[in-house]
Design a protein around this motif. Structure first.
Motif, short mmCIF file in Angstrom:
data_model
loop_
_atom_site.label_atom_id
_atom_site.label_comp_id
_atom_site.label_asym_id
_atom_site.label_seq_id
_atom_site.Cartn_x
_atom_site.Cartn_y
_atom_site.Cartn_z
N ILE A 1 2.47 141.46 52.57
CA ILE A 1 1.11 140.93 52.65
C ILE A 1 0.97 139.70 51.76
N ALA A 2 1.59 139.74 50.59
CA ALA A 2 1.54 138.59 49.68
C ALA A 2 2.22 137.37 50.30
N ALA A 3 3.35 137.59 50.99
CA ALA A 3 4.06 136.48 51.63
C ALA A 3 3.19 135.86 52.73
N LEU A 4 2.52 136.72 53.50
CA LEU A 4 1.62 136.21 54.54
C LEU A 4 0.46 135.43 53.92
N ARG A 5 -0.09 135.97 52.83
CA ARG A 5 -1.22 135.30 52.17
C ARG A 5 -0.82 133.90 51.71
N ILE A 6 0.37 133.77 51.14
CA ILE A 6 0.84 132.46 50.67
C ILE A 6 0.85 131.45 51.81
N GLU A 7 1.35 131.87 52.98
CA GLU A 7 1.43 130.95 54.11
C GLU A 7 0.05 130.61 54.66
N LEU A 8 -0.84 131.59 54.70
CA LEU A 8 -2.20 131.32 55.18
C LEU A 8 -2.96 130.43 54.20
N ASP A 9 -2.77 130.66 52.91
CA ASP A 9 -3.42 129.81 51.91
C ASP A 9 -2.95 128.36 52.05
N ALA A 10 -1.67 128.19 52.36
CA ALA A 10 -1.11 126.84 52.51
C ALA A 10 -1.70 126.12 53.72
N ARG A 11 -2.27 126.88 54.64
CA ARG A 11 -2.85 126.30 55.86
C ARG A 11 -4.36 126.42 55.90
N ALA A 12 -4.95 126.71 54.77
CA ALA A 12 -6.41 126.84 54.71
C ALA A 12 -7.06 125.54 55.19
N GLY A 13 -8.03 125.67 56.06
CA GLY A 13 -8.74 124.50 56.55
C GLY A 13 -8.12 123.84 57.76
N LEU A 14 -7.02 124.41 58.29
CA LEU A 14 -6.37 123.81 59.46
C LEU A 14 -6.79 124.47 60.77
N GLY A 15 -7.48 125.62 60.70
CA GLY A 15 -7.90 126.29 61.91
C GLY A 15 -6.92 127.37 62.35
N PRO A 16 -7.12 127.93 63.55
CA PRO A 16 -6.29 129.03 64.04
C PRO A 16 -4.81 128.65 64.17
N LEU A 17 -3.97 129.66 64.02
CA LEU A 17 -2.53 129.50 64.25
C LEU A 17 -2.22 130.11 65.62
N TRP A 18 -1.44 129.39 66.42
CA TRP A 18 -1.13 129.87 67.78
C TRP A 18 0.35 129.70 68.07
N ALA A 19 0.93 130.72 68.69
CA ALA A 19 2.33 130.65 69.15
C ALA A 19 2.58 131.76 70.16
N ASP A 20 3.30 131.44 71.21
CA ASP A 20 3.78 132.42 72.19
C ASP A 20 2.65 133.32 72.72
N GLY A 21 1.51 132.72 73.02
CA GLY A 21 0.43 133.47 73.64
C GLY A 21 -0.42 134.31 72.72
N ARG A 22 -0.27 134.11 71.41
CA ARG A 22 -1.11 134.83 70.44
C ARG A 22 -1.71 133.85 69.45
N ALA A 23 -2.90 134.22 68.96
CA ALA A 23 -3.56 133.40 67.96
C ALA A 23 -3.97 134.25 66.77
N LEU A 24 -3.90 133.67 65.60
CA LEU A 24 -4.35 134.30 64.37
C LEU A 24 -5.47 133.46 63.79
N VAL A 25 -6.62 134.10 63.54
CA VAL A 25 -7.77 133.44 62.94
C VAL A 25 -8.12 134.17 61.65
#
Length: 446
Positions: A78-102
């Motif tokens: 969970i900490a590893a995921l948080r680091i990556e999401l924090d690094a992308r704060a303000g960029l909007g949803p992440l999308w790949a291979d038919g799935r999105a994370l908001v």
């Protein structure tokens, strides 16, 4: 009936231009505020400790980390995921291979075009009981508008700079957030930030068009040429703006021209006008010179740092007074600009004092610039500045530029591309119909 001369028209035109320039309310300036990187631009070699490429291009990797965290509920994952999401704060949803994370700040629902605007289909929840709140769901390839829904209140996604204008009367925002998958074939418009000037004592919102595929994993290090435009409120697909004429819809034009193989993928950066538009764009010489310095020395470097610019010379474009100041910028700073487009350029201000742009063409001499000029109207009565535009074109030719009529123009640093649209009016609807000509000339596909 003969159209009045520019001198006779001046009081009417000044009033009309003032209305256009003052339509945008400006908050007080925050001079020289630091620029924030909004689009996710990063050094070419930026790869995190988790192996994820920087920016939205790293979405496949981040979604993989999400899957691992969901499966394990391990604090380390969970900490590893948080680091990556924090690094992308303000960029909007992440999308790949038919799935999105908001990612959201509190539990809510992501309702969009892909799920029929459902208020239940894609909720965001706490991941494994942590304070990391995300929604992950199936989102097919496409250009999707959406909003966040909480307690029947619909709102824009504050973590997403991408937006689209919405004509729906019940949408108080007049906009929706946008999830544009990198393989949709469409670009997107994003808000970059506000650019402020101490000397001009004002600020302006800056928006940009990012071309199709900008966030593709395979394009993480791809860079693009850049076109700057004036009157940023008027250049996108806003159907309610511009005195009922709609905007230029440059984003739609570029999607079509790029898909058709006529124009290479480019970034367009558009700065809003302010209440001082008329003076900044050329009616007052000293104010225009201050604006030109701000545009070249402050605004452009700050905004270029936020996108993946190819570090080549940029181009500049505008209409009416925006076309006038575009010509002044390009002629005075050929070290910065490779090309300029002036649609229905207002070349008449200050001509009585020999300080008009047509005089600057002669004084500044031949520059390494590709120049597009056009007008509507009729040269015989100078409606829409048709005769003025021909005069400027002919002065350029006299200095060594070579001219041809659009669309049979050959691009290059000594080329002038000219077009007359007989009878066309002086408004955004007319410029929307002609902007493709300027785009094909300045940025032809290889």
């Amino acid at each position: 009936m003969r159209t009045p001369s520019p001198t006779q028209l001046a009081p009417f035109v000044l009033g009309l231009l003032a209305a256009c320039g003052s339509a945008h309310n400006e908050r007080g300036p925050t001079p020289d505020a630091p620029a924030a990187t909004i689009d996710g631009a990063a050094p070419d070699s930026a790869v995190s400790a988790n192996g994820c490429v920087a920016g939205l291009a790293g979405a496949p990797c981040v979604l993989g980390l999400y899957d691992r965290a969901v499966a394990s509920c391990d604090a380390v994952d969970i900490a590893a995921l948080r680091i990556e999401l924090d690094a992308r704060a303000g960029l909007g949803p992440l999308w790949a291979d038919g799935r999105a994370l908001v990612r959201t700040s509190a539990p809510t629902v992501v309702a969009g075009g892909w799920n029929g605007w459902s208020e239940t289909a894609m909720p965001s929840t706490a991941l494994c009981g942590s304070d990391l709140i995300v929604a992950v769901g199936s989102v097919p390839t496409g250009y999707w508008q959406y909003k966040l829904v909480a307690s029947s209140t619909w709102s824009l996604d504050p973590a997403n700079p991408a937006f689209a204008y919405d004509d729906f009367a019940g949408n108080a925002d007049g906009r929706n957030s946008v999830l544009d998958t990198w393989d949709s074939g469409r670009g997107r418009v994003v808000t970059l930030d506000r650019a402020c000037s101490t000397a001009l004592a004002n600020c302006r919102t800056v928006t940009a068009y990012l071309p199709p595929g900008y966030d593709a994993p395979t394009a993480a290090t791809t860079t693009y040429p850049v076109l700057f435009m004036h009157d940023g409120q008027n250049v996108w697909s806003d159907h309610s703006c511009c005195f009922g004429h709609t905007g230029w819809e440059v984003d739609g034009a570029l999607d079509s021209e790029i898909a058709g193989g006529h124009v290479r993928p480019i970034i367009v950066i558009a700065a809003d006008n302010t209440a001082a538009r008329n003076d900044e764009y050329g009616l007052t010489i000293n104010t225009m010179m201050t604006f030109i310095d701000f545009q070249v020395s402050t605004l452009q470097p700050a905004e270029l740092a936020k996108v993946r610019w190819d570090h080549a010379k940029v181009s500049i474009a505008g209409s009416s007074l925006g076309g006038l100041v575009s010509m002044e910028l390009a002629l005075r700073h050929p070290e910065t600009y490779a090309g300029v487009a002036s649609l229905s350029g207002a070349f008449w201000p200050n001509q009585s004092t020999h300080q008009a742009v047509r005089d600057d063409v002669t004084l500044l001499g031949k520059q390494a610039l590709a120049i597009y000029v056009d007008s509507g109207g009729n040269p015989t009565d100078n409606s829409d500045g048709a005769a003025d535009t021909i005069d400027v074109r002919d002065r350029l030719v006299g200095l060594g530029w070579q001219t041809n009529d659009s669309p049979a123009c050959t691009p290059g640093p000594s080329a002038v591309c000219y077009h007359l649209e007989p009878g066309a009016t002086h408004d955004e609807l007319a410029w929307k119909a002609r902007v493709w000509r300027a785009l094909r000339f300045l940025y032809p596909a290889p």
